[in-house]
Design a protein around this motif. Structure first.
Motif, PDB file in Angstrom:
ATOM      1  N   TRP A 186      14.354 -24.397 -28.693  1.00  0.00           N
ATOM      2  CA  TRP A 186      14.354 -24.429 -27.229  1.00  0.00           C
ATOM      3  C   TRP A 186      14.507 -23.025 -26.634  1.00  0.00           C
ATOM      4  O   TRP A 186      14.112 -22.788 -25.484  1.00  0.00           O
ATOM      5  CB  TRP A 186      15.496 -25.314 -26.717  1.00  0.00           C
ATOM      6  N   LEU A 187      15.065 -22.098 -27.390  1.00  0.00           N
ATOM      7  CA  LEU A 187      15.291 -20.736 -26.893  1.00  0.00           C
ATOM      8  C   LEU A 187      14.105 -19.806 -27.142  1.00  0.00           C
ATOM      9  O   LEU A 187      14.013 -18.745 -26.525  1.00  0.00           O
ATOM     10  CB  LEU A 187      16.530 -20.138 -27.552  1.00  0.00           C
ATOM     11  N   ALA A 188      13.205 -20.196 -28.023  1.00  0.00           N
ATOM     12  CA  ALA A 188      12.142 -19.307 -28.500  1.00  0.00           C
ATOM     13  C   ALA A 188      11.294 -18.708 -27.383  1.00  0.00           C
ATOM     14  O   ALA A 188      10.915 -17.544 -27.457  1.00  0.00           O
ATOM     15  CB  ALA A 188      11.258 -20.045 -29.504  1.00  0.00           C
ATOM     16  N   GLU A 189      10.989 -19.456 -26.361  1.00  0.00           N
ATOM     17  CA  GLU A 189      10.108 -18.977 -25.288  1.00  0.00           C
ATOM     18  C   GLU A 189      10.866 -18.398 -24.098  1.00  0.00           C
ATOM     19  O   GLU A 189      10.247 -18.031 -23.105  1.00  0.00           O
ATOM     20  CB  GLU A 189       9.202 -20.123 -24.809  1.00  0.00           C
ATOM     21  N   GLN A 190      12.179 -18.324 -24.179  1.00  0.00           N
ATOM     22  CA  GLN A 190      12.961 -17.837 -23.046  1.00  0.00           C
ATOM     23  C   GLN A 190      13.189 -16.333 -23.138  1.00  0.00           C
ATOM     24  O   GLN A 190      13.266 -15.773 -24.224  1.00  0.00           O
ATOM     25  CB  GLN A 190      14.298 -18.573 -22.979  1.00  0.00           C
ATOM     26  N   ASP A 191      13.311 -15.702 -21.986  1.00  0.00           N
ATOM     27  CA  ASP A 191      13.550 -14.262 -21.921  1.00  0.00           C
ATOM     28  C   ASP A 191      15.049 -14.008 -22.012  1.00  0.00           C
ATOM     29  O   ASP A 191      15.753 -14.026 -21.008  1.00  0.00           O
ATOM     30  CB  ASP A 191      12.986 -13.682 -20.623  1.00  0.00           C
ATOM     31  N   LEU A 192      15.525 -13.794 -23.220  1.00  0.00           N
ATOM     32  CA  LEU A 192      16.938 -13.526 -23.443  1.00  0.00           C
ATOM     33  C   LEU A 192      17.170 -12.102 -23.933  1.00  0.00           C
ATOM     34  O   LEU A 192      18.200 -11.809 -24.549  1.00  0.00           O
ATOM     35  CB  LEU A 192      17.511 -14.547 -24.434  1.00  0.00           C
ATOM     36  N   VAL A 193      16.232 -11.207 -23.636  1.00  0.00           N
ATOM     37  CA  VAL A 193      16.357  -9.803 -24.020  1.00  0.00           C
ATOM     38  C   VAL A 193      17.614  -9.234 -23.360  1.00  0.00           C
ATOM     39  O   VAL A 193      17.858  -9.434 -22.174  1.00  0.00           O
ATOM     40  CB  VAL A 193      15.104  -9.001 -23.600  1.00  0.00           C
ATOM     41  N   GLY A 194      18.414  -8.562 -24.147  1.00  0.00           N
ATOM     42  CA  GLY A 194      19.638  -7.966 -23.634  1.00  0.00           C
ATOM     43  C   GLY A 194      20.830  -8.913 -23.627  1.00  0.00           C
ATOM     44  O   GLY A 194      21.912  -8.532 -23.223  1.00  0.00           O
TER      45      GLY A 194
END
Length: 178
Positions: A44-52
């Motif tokens: 579920w996290l793969a496509e999310q922008d969690l940079v930083g």
């Protein structure tokens, strides 16, 4: 930058698709968020922008220093049937469950958004686990409307719609956010 640390534990259910929004909302309120996904949440996290954003997977190695500062609060969005029952039982066999069990024992502010369909929510362990967590001071948040006084199970096939309509302030307001 803030010195208030929020652990955002997320489990494998449609609501995990909103972690990026939760990180943004937490930062807007002065939190420094760390994401702690269960293995089932990772897709579920793969496509999310969690940079930083620190996303912590797995236990640390022997001798490895702590990877996070001590949490000031924990948000569990969503918590699934499996994780909620294991947490209430004190089963600490994964990194997210160890963190949740320790947070419960430390009595830091915790808000959890259970995400289970009628068939699972009808199991007696679900009701017992919710009672244990409420007794320990966990704020249980209904994903449909943010209520903390009632909790409705999900109807089959509605997970994405319920996830889309979640408001992060329902969770963050319970964690004494200034």
């Amino acid at each position: 930058m803030t010195d208030r640390t929020l652990y955002l534990v997320t489990c494998g259910a449609p609501l995990a698709s909103r972690v990026e929004d939760g990180v943004r909302a937490a930062r807007e309120r002065g939190w420094n968020p760390y994401v702690l996904p269960t293995d089932a949440a990772l897709p579920w996290l793969a496509e999310q922008d969690l940079v930083g954003v620190p996303v912590l997977v797995g236990n640390r190695a022997p001798g490895e220093p702590r990877r996070t500062p001590k949490a000031d609060a924990v948000a569990v969005v969503p918590t699934t049937f499996n994780t909620l029952n294991a947490w209430a039982n004190g089963t600490a066999n994964t990194y997210p469950l160890t963190v949740l069990c320790a947070a419960l024992g430390s009595r830091i502010p915790i808000a959890a958004v259970p995400f289970a369909k009628h068939d699972l929510a009808g199991h007696p362990a679900w009701t017992a686990s919710l009672a244990v967590l409420r007794y320990m001071g966990v704020h249980i948040v209904d994903p449909h409307d943010g209520s903390t006084s009632s909790l409705e199970p999900l109807s089959s096939g509605t997970g994405e719609c319920v996830a889309e309509n979640l408001r992060w302030d329902w969770v963050l307001n319970l964690l004494n956010v200034a």
